[in-house]
Scaffold this motif. Structure first.
Motif, PDB file in Angstrom:
ATOM      1  N   GLU A  73      42.744  34.895  25.758  1.00 20.60           N
ATOM      2  CA  GLU A  73      41.906  34.314  25.027  1.00 20.60           C
ATOM      3  C   GLU A  73      41.706  33.063  24.893  1.00 20.60           C
ATOM      4  OE1 GLU A  73      38.436  35.778  23.135  1.00 20.60           O
ATOM      5  OE2 GLU A  73      39.880  36.940  24.201  1.00 20.60           O
ATOM      6  N   GLN A  74      42.778  32.358  24.959  1.00 19.05           N
ATOM      7  CA  GLN A  74      43.002  30.892  24.600  1.00 19.05           C
ATOM      8  C   GLN A  74      42.871  30.091  25.889  1.00 19.05           C
ATOM      9  OE1 GLN A  74      43.051  29.081  21.697  1.00 19.05           O
ATOM     10  NE2 GLN A  74      43.263  30.967  20.494  1.00 19.05           N
ATOM     11  N   LEU A  75      42.771  30.801  27.047  1.00 17.93           N
ATOM     12  CA  LEU A  75      42.758  30.060  28.344  1.00 17.93           C
ATOM     13  C   LEU A  75      41.517  29.497  28.422  1.00 17.93           C
ATOM     14  CD1 LEU A  75      44.547  29.303  31.048  1.00 17.93           C
ATOM     15  CD2 LEU A  75      43.268  31.579  31.871  1.00 17.93           C
ATOM     16  N   PRO A  76      41.314  28.369  28.678  1.00 20.19           N
ATOM     17  CA  PRO A  76      40.082  27.726  29.270  1.00 20.19           C
ATOM     18  C   PRO A  76      39.524  27.998  30.557  1.00 20.19           C
ATOM     19  CG  PRO A  76      41.563  26.110  29.322  1.00 20.19           C
ATOM     20  CD  PRO A  76      42.332  27.206  28.683  1.00 20.19           C
ATOM     21  N   ARG A 111      40.034  30.465  42.436  1.00 20.82           N
ATOM     22  CA  ARG A 111      39.260  31.268  43.263  1.00 20.82           C
ATOM     23  C   ARG A 111      40.309  31.810  44.648  1.00 20.82           C
ATOM     24  NH1 ARG A 111      34.317  32.588  42.087  1.00 20.82           N
ATOM     25  NH2 ARG A 111      33.127  31.065  40.762  1.00 20.82           N
ATOM     26  N   GLU A 112      41.517  30.972  44.757  1.00 14.23           N
ATOM     27  CA  GLU A 112      42.354  31.052  45.821  1.00 14.23           C
ATOM     28  C   GLU A 112      43.503  32.041  45.186  1.00 14.23           C
ATOM     29  OE1 GLU A 112      43.757  27.624  43.544  1.00 14.23           O
ATOM     30  OE2 GLU A 112      41.955  28.328  44.300  1.00 14.23           O
ATOM     31  N   VAL A 113      43.516  32.396  43.752  1.00 15.54           N
ATOM     32  CA  VAL A 113      44.539  32.870  43.539  1.00 15.54           C
ATOM     33  C   VAL A 113      44.322  34.591  43.377  1.00 15.54           C
ATOM     34  CG1 VAL A 113      46.061  33.109  41.315  1.00 15.54           C
ATOM     35  CG2 VAL A 113      45.715  31.129  42.031  1.00 15.54           C
ATOM     36  N   GLN A 114      45.287  35.418  43.522  1.00 16.44           N
ATOM     37  CA  GLN A 114      45.088  36.722  43.353  1.00 16.44           C
ATOM     38  C   GLN A 114      46.019  37.347  42.074  1.00 16.44           C
ATOM     39  OE1 GLN A 114      46.224  38.255  47.395  1.00 16.44           O
ATOM     40  NE2 GLN A 114      44.198  38.927  47.237  1.00 16.44           N
ATOM     41  N   PHE A 115      45.143  37.653  41.235  1.00 17.46           N
ATOM     42  CA  PHE A 115      46.060  38.497  39.885  1.00 17.46           C
ATOM     43  C   PHE A 115      46.180  40.080  39.989  1.00 17.46           C
ATOM     44  CE2 PHE A 115      44.261  34.509  37.901  1.00 17.46           C
ATOM     45  CZ  PHE A 115      45.351  34.084  37.386  1.00 17.46           C
ATOM     46  N   VAL A 116      47.406  40.526  39.636  1.00 19.21           N
ATOM     47  CA  VAL A 116      47.560  41.942  39.996  1.00 19.21           C
ATOM     48  C   VAL A 116      48.358  42.511  38.717  1.00 19.21           C
ATOM     49  CG1 VAL A 116      49.851  41.597  41.445  1.00 19.21           C
ATOM     50  CG2 VAL A 116      48.675  43.763  41.474  1.00 19.21           C
ATOM     51  N   SER A 117      48.082  43.637  38.298  1.00 18.95           N
ATOM     52  CA  SER A 117      48.768  44.159  37.036  1.00 18.95           C
ATOM     53  C   SER A 117      49.929  44.825  37.665  1.00 18.95           C
ATOM     54  CB  SER A 117      47.915  45.312  36.569  1.00 18.95           C
ATOM     55  OG  SER A 117      48.541  46.191  35.467  1.00 18.95           O
ATOM     56  N   ILE A 162      44.046  41.857  32.640  1.00 13.43           N
ATOM     57  CA  ILE A 162      43.648  41.537  34.327  1.00 13.43           C
ATOM     58  C   ILE A 162      42.241  41.322  34.301  1.00 13.43           C
ATOM     59  CG2 ILE A 162      43.007  43.851  34.989  1.00 13.43           C
ATOM     60  CD1 ILE A 162      45.736  41.404  36.363  1.00 13.43           C
ATOM     61  N   HIS A 163      41.323  42.020  33.480  1.00 16.25           N
ATOM     62  CA  HIS A 163      39.922  41.754  33.614  1.00 16.25           C
ATOM     63  C   HIS A 163      39.471  40.462  32.898  1.00 16.25           C
ATOM     64  CE1 HIS A 163      38.991  46.395  33.765  1.00 16.25           C
ATOM     65  NE2 HIS A 163      39.307  45.930  35.030  1.00 16.25           N
ATOM     66  N   ARG A 164      39.975  39.936  32.131  1.00 15.26           N
ATOM     67  CA  ARG A 164      39.780  38.866  31.386  1.00 15.26           C
ATOM     68  C   ARG A 164      40.209  37.506  32.129  1.00 15.26           C
ATOM     69  NH1 ARG A 164      41.059  39.936  24.990  1.00 15.26           N
ATOM     70  NH2 ARG A 164      39.530  41.639  24.706  1.00 15.26           N
ATOM     71  N   LEU A 165      41.419  37.790  32.919  1.00 17.69           N
ATOM     72  CA  LEU A 165      41.850  36.634  33.638  1.00 17.69           C
ATOM     73  C   LEU A 165      40.884  36.484  34.815  1.00 17.69           C
ATOM     74  CD1 LEU A 165      45.798  37.288  34.340  1.00 17.69           C
ATOM     75  CD2 LEU A 165      44.627  35.129  33.732  1.00 17.69           C
ATOM     76  N   SER A 166      40.311  37.531  35.389  1.00 19.80           N
ATOM     77  CA  SER A 166      39.324  37.175  36.533  1.00 19.80           C
ATOM     78  C   SER A 166      38.236  36.572  35.846  1.00 19.80           C
ATOM     79  CB  SER A 166      38.786  38.740  37.026  1.00 19.80           C
ATOM     80  OG  SER A 166      37.838  38.671  38.143  1.00 19.80           O
ATOM     81  N   GLU A 167      37.641  36.949  34.851  1.00 19.31           N
ATOM     82  CA  GLU A 167      36.357  36.246  34.329  1.00 19.31           C
ATOM     83  C   GLU A 167      36.738  34.759  33.969  1.00 19.31           C
ATOM     84  OE1 GLU A 167      35.777  38.221  30.656  1.00 19.31           O
ATOM     85  OE2 GLU A 167      34.944  40.503  31.582  1.00 19.31           O
ATOM     86  N   ARG A 168      37.764  34.403  33.419  1.00 20.80           N
ATOM     87  CA  ARG A 168      38.261  33.117  33.056  1.00 20.80           C
ATOM     88  C   ARG A 168      38.456  31.984  34.442  1.00 20.80           C
ATOM     89  NH1 ARG A 168      39.304  32.600  27.439  1.00 20.80           N
ATOM     90  NH2 ARG A 168      37.852  33.802  26.446  1.00 20.80           N
TER      91      ARG A 168
END
Length: 336
Positions: A135-138, A143-149, A166-172
């Motif tokens: 929530e605090q992450l600007p 785009r070159e990073v992959q986040f995984v649960s 994980i969804h919010r990370l993708s949005e930010r």
């Protein structure tokens, strides 16, 4: 500011980072490249931050203010606990749950990791603290990073939505993000084995094993804790966990206060990596608040953590412990 009911101050991330860089450079005697490595930023940015600290009059004989005290705590805890690094969030007067302070520090850390660009696959856990961090992450393009649960995202209470991190990370960030659409805990060990072999799920699980950084929270074992409130486990399962001496949770694994990972059925049903697999990874945990001290000490004693982000009051409590009370196995050098 402790105990104040006034509105929390606006914190300039780069100003705080400039203070940290100045303290490490002028007081701790690190080189600019060492400062960059400690703060997970590029050397050119470390140079700019130190220059800013000098230009804006932050440099005297010593760096004043609570941030300098936090950096001193960071050095003490990192050395005592065998961590590669520790970050301490200044006290904002929030009481037992310093969510705002932790979120700001965690977001600053994650932003620096993304800007540095060394980690292409980042595994993330669940929990209120991690959700507050995002929530605090600007908005930070990555785009070159992959986040995984790192753990299944379905619970008995779907409204709790623990995988929303994980969804919010993708949005930010605009990065690809993968969740595990399976229960946090399978009904049985056999069911877990079947789930993990399913098409798509096995691929996400394989990606999680490739992650160079695992960013996780630490849970405490209580009837009103996140595990129960989110519907991940039943209240009666808390009773059983306490019976076997569990006091902490990390990605579905439960810890005794002496740091042992407990070999129990609930852990065997968790849709996450095994404890042995976790030990092969660079794990950074974010956790704080005095009520979580027992859980935090237990995980620290396990020697699993590479880094820790916590709040000032919790850091002071850990620093006041006897060295042998919390010291874990020192992480292998070079895994930064």
């Amino acid at each position: 500011m402790a105990g104040s009911s006034d509105r929390l101050p606006i914190i300039d991330d780069d100003a705080s980072l400039a203070t940290r860089a100045a303290w490490l450079y002028f007081a701790a005697g690190l080189t600019q490249s060492e400062v960059a490595e400690r703060l997970n930023i590029q050397s050119t940015k470390a140079h700019r931050l130190i220059a800013r600290a000098s230009r804006e009059g932050m440099i005297r004989v010593f760096v004043e203010g609570p941030v300098a005290e936090c950096v001193a705590l960071e050095n003490t805890l990192a050395q005592r606990l065998g961590l590669a690094f520790c970050r301490v969030a200044p006290d904002l007067g929030e009481g037992d749950l310093p969510l705002k302070a932790l979120a700001l520090e965690g977001a600053s850390f994650l932003r620096q990791i993304l800007e540095r660009g060394d980690d292409k696959v980042i595994g993330v856990g669940h929990g209120r603290t991690l959700a507050a961090v995002i929530e605090q992450l600007p908005r930070t393009p990555a785009r070159e990073v992959q986040f995984v649960s790192l753990l299944g995202g379905l619970t008995r209470k779907f409204a709790a939505n623990p995988f929303d991190v994980i969804h919010r990370l993708s949005e930010r960030t605009g990065a690809e993000a993968y969740l595990l659409p399976v229960p946090v805990f399978a009904n049985s060990v056999a069911d877990r084995a079947v789930l993990m072999k399913q098409y798509g799920i096995a691929d996400v699980f394989a990606l999680a094993r490739q992650a160079s950084l695992l960013f996780v929270g630490i849970g405490q074992i209580s009837r009103d804790g996140f595990l129960v409130s989110s519907g991940m486990i039943k209240p009666e399962e808390v009773v059983e966990l306490k019976r076997v001496g569990a006091c902490a949770d990390l990605l579905g694994h439960f810890f005794h206060e002496d740091g042992r990972v407990l070999d129990i059925d609930l852990s065997a049903r968790a849709t996450s990596m095994s404890a042995d697999d976790l030990r092969k990874h660079r794990i950074v945990a974010i956790a704080g608040g005095l009520p979580k001290l027992t859980a935090l000490r237990a995980v620290l004693r396990s020697g699993m953590l590479h880094g820790l982000i916590t709040d000032e009051a919790t850091a002071q409590a850990l620093a006041s412990d006897k060295p042998e009370a919390t010291s874990g196995t020192r992480r292998t050098k070079g895994r930064k």
